[in-house]
Scaffold this motif. Structure first.
Motif, PDB file in Angstrom:
ATOM      1  N   ASP A  30     -31.925  10.538  19.902  1.00 29.26           N
ATOM      2  CA  ASP A  30     -30.589   9.573  20.534  1.00 29.26           C
ATOM      3  C   ASP A  30     -31.211   8.229  20.073  1.00 29.26           C
ATOM      4  OD1 ASP A  30     -29.670   7.620  21.962  1.00 29.26           O
ATOM      5  OD2 ASP A  30     -28.912   9.259  23.943  1.00 29.26           O
ATOM      6  N   ASP A  31     -30.555   7.131  19.058  1.00 30.39           N
ATOM      7  CA  ASP A  31     -31.462   6.471  18.689  1.00 30.39           C
ATOM      8  C   ASP A  31     -30.397   4.624  19.774  1.00 30.39           C
ATOM      9  OD1 ASP A  31     -33.431   7.529  17.336  1.00 30.39           O
ATOM     10  OD2 ASP A  31     -32.029   6.926  15.225  1.00 30.39           O
ATOM     11  N   GLY A  32     -29.430   5.779  20.719  1.00 29.27           N
ATOM     12  CA  GLY A  32     -28.835   4.496  21.149  1.00 29.27           C
ATOM     13  C   GLY A  32     -27.787   3.870  20.478  1.00 29.27           C
ATOM     14  N   ASP A  33     -27.144   3.412  19.987  1.00 34.19           N
ATOM     15  CA  ASP A  33     -25.417   3.606  19.334  1.00 34.19           C
ATOM     16  C   ASP A  33     -25.584   4.349  17.829  1.00 34.19           C
ATOM     17  OD1 ASP A  33     -27.692   1.811  17.729  1.00 34.19           O
ATOM     18  OD2 ASP A  33     -26.244   0.149  17.703  1.00 34.19           O
ATOM     19  N   ALA A  34     -27.138   5.101  18.004  1.00 32.54           N
ATOM     20  CA  ALA A  34     -26.112   6.272  16.990  1.00 32.54           C
ATOM     21  C   ALA A  34     -27.317   7.328  16.855  1.00 32.54           C
ATOM     22  CB  ALA A  34     -27.192   5.551  15.761  1.00 32.54           C
ATOM     23  N   VAL A  35     -27.364   8.597  16.167  1.00 30.70           N
ATOM     24  CA  VAL A  35     -28.356   9.516  16.120  1.00 30.70           C
ATOM     25  C   VAL A  35     -29.242  10.227  15.174  1.00 30.70           C
ATOM     26  CG1 VAL A  35     -27.284  10.460  18.613  1.00 30.70           C
ATOM     27  CG2 VAL A  35     -27.434  11.489  16.056  1.00 30.70           C
ATOM     28  N   SER A  36     -30.390  10.299  15.033  1.00 30.33           N
ATOM     29  CA  SER A  36     -30.652  10.548  14.008  1.00 30.33           C
ATOM     30  C   SER A  36     -31.589  12.274  13.631  1.00 30.33           C
ATOM     31  CB  SER A  36     -32.398   9.762  13.524  1.00 30.33           C
ATOM     32  OG  SER A  36     -31.324   8.330  13.637  1.00 30.33           O
ATOM     33  N   ILE A  37     -32.013  12.505  13.043  1.00 37.27           N
ATOM     34  CA  ILE A  37     -32.148  13.940  12.942  1.00 37.27           C
ATOM     35  C   ILE A  37     -33.416  14.310  12.472  1.00 37.27           C
ATOM     36  CG2 ILE A  37     -30.655  14.890  11.042  1.00 37.27           C
ATOM     37  CD1 ILE A  37     -29.921  17.286  13.012  1.00 37.27           C
TER      38      ILE A  37
END
Ligand SMILES: [Zn+2]
Length: 310
Positions: A30-37
Motif C-alpha cells: 500500500d503506497d498510499g494513493d496507489a499500490v505496488s506488487i
C-alpha cells in the motif's frame, strides 16, 4: 538471532497473496494513493491474481510490478496485470536484454519446460539505491545461489526480509547454476550468511507463509546446503524432481508418453541426464524419478495416467 515463535506480524501496508507452490507469493504494498506488487506467480494463475489485485487495490491504481527474479513462477502474471492495470514493470538488471528480446533460452523458460506470457520491462532496479514500497525504504540485496540475477529486499526499520527463493521456512530454491557446471553453492552460502547478519524479525519467502524464526530456517538451509554440496548428484536429482513436479502441478495429469515427450525437449533434464546419470536411458531416468515422487506422495499413477498429488 531472534528465536521467538510468535506469528509473523506484517505492517498493514503489506499483504501477502499465497496461492500454492506453482505460483510464487505476491506481495501487495500500500503506497498510499496507489499500490505496488512484488512478483506475480505462474501464468496459469494470472486471471486469479488479477482478481485478487482488483480487490486489494480498492479503486487505486496498481502503479508498479516489481520482480525479485525472472523465473516463470514469479513473473507469470506480469503481462496480464500490465495489460489490465497499465502498471510499470520493474525488474532486476541482469537479464534486461533477454527480456527485451524475449530470449526464452536465456530466461530459462525453454530449458525448464515452463511457460510464461511475454512482457517487457519499463524500469530496472537500481541495486545501489533503496526501493520505496509501502511507504518504506527497502535495501536491495544480491540473491546469488538459486539465480545469479535474483534480488532480495530488506527493510531495516521493521527488520523485514523479502527473501524470494534464497530462504524459505524449509529450504531454498534449486541451485540451478551448479547443474551447468557453474558456481552456486558458494553464492547460496554467502546469501545465507548475509541474511544471518541482518537477523530479520520476519521473512516473507517466495513460497510459503511468512515466518518469524529466521534462525531456525537458516539452520535448516545450512544443513540442506551441506547435504547438496557434499554430493552434486543430489542437487541434480533434486532439481530434476522439482522440474517434473512443477510441470505436474501445471498440467495436473498426463499419460506417460506425453510426459516423456515433454521432458525429452526440456534442456535442463537432458543436461542432468548427460552430466549425472549417463548410464541410464533418458526415459528410464525420468521413470525412476517419477517413482520417487510417487513414493513421496507427490504424484500418483491411476487409470493409465500420472496425476499430481498435493
Ligand atoms: Zn526462482
Amino acid at each position: 538471532m531472534s528465536r521467538t515463535r510468535a506469528p509473523a506480524r506484517l505492517p498493514a501496508t503489506m499483504q501477502v497473496l499465497e496461492r500454492g507452490w506453482l505460483s510464487s507469493n505476491s506481495i501487495v504494498f500500500d503506497d498510499g494513493d496507489a499500490v505496488s506488487i512484488v512478483d506475480t506467480g505462474y501464468v496459469s494463475h494470472a486471471p486469479m491474481l488479477a482478481q485478487l489485485v482488483e480487490t486489494a487495490r480498492r479503486g487505486r491504481p496498481l502503479s508498479r510490478i516489481v520482480n525479485t527474479h525472472l523465473h516463470s513462477d514469479h513473473v507469470g502474471g506480469n503481462a496480464e496485470l500490465q495489460a489490465r492495470f497499465r502498471a510499470t514493470i520493474v525488474i532486476p538488471p541482469g537479464l534486461a536484454a533477454a527480456v527485451r528480446q524475449w530470449d526464452e533460452r536465456r530466461l530459462n523458460y525453454a530449458a525448464t519446460g515452463q511457460r510464461c506470457a511475454r512482457f517487457d520491462y519499463d524500469q530496472l532496479i537500481d541495486v545501489d539505491r533503496p526501493l520505496r514500497l509501502g511507504g518504506q525504504q527497502w535495501e536491495v540485496i544480491g540473491g546469488g545461489g538459486h539465480d545469479p540475477e535474483m534480488v532480495l529486499f530488506y527493510n531495516h526499520d521493521e527488520r523485514i526480509l523479502v527473501s524470494a527463493d534464497a530462504l524459505w521456512e524449509n529450504g531454498f530454491g534449486v541451485i540451478f547454476p551448479e547443474l551447468e557446471g557453474g558456481s552456486g553453492f558458494a553464492e547460496q552460502q554467502a546469501v545465507l550468511d548475509r541474511i544471518g547478519a541482518l537477523s530479520p524479525r520476519i521473512v516473507v519467502p517466495g513460497h510459503g507463509a511468512p515466518f518469524g524464526d529466521a534462525g531456525a530456517a537458516l539452520e535448516v538451509a545450512y544443513r540442506r546446503l551441506e547435504y547438496l554440496r557434499s554430493d552434486p548428484q543430489r542437487n541434480a536429482r533434486h532439481a530434476a524432481k522439482v522440474l517434473i513436479k512443477f510441470w505436474l502441478l501445471d498440467v495436473r495429469r498426463t499419460t506417460p508418453e506425453q510426459m516423456q515427450r515433454h521432458f525429452a525437449h526440456t534442456d535442463y533434464l537432458r543436461l542432468i541426464h548427460q552430466r549425472y546419470f549417463p548410464r541410464q536411458d533418458f526415459a528410464q531416468m525420468i521413470d525412476l524419478l517419477v517413482a520417487e515422487l510417487i513414493r513421496a506422495g507427490a504424484a500418483e499413477f491411476a487409470g493409465g495416467m500420472l496425476h499430481n498429488r498435493n
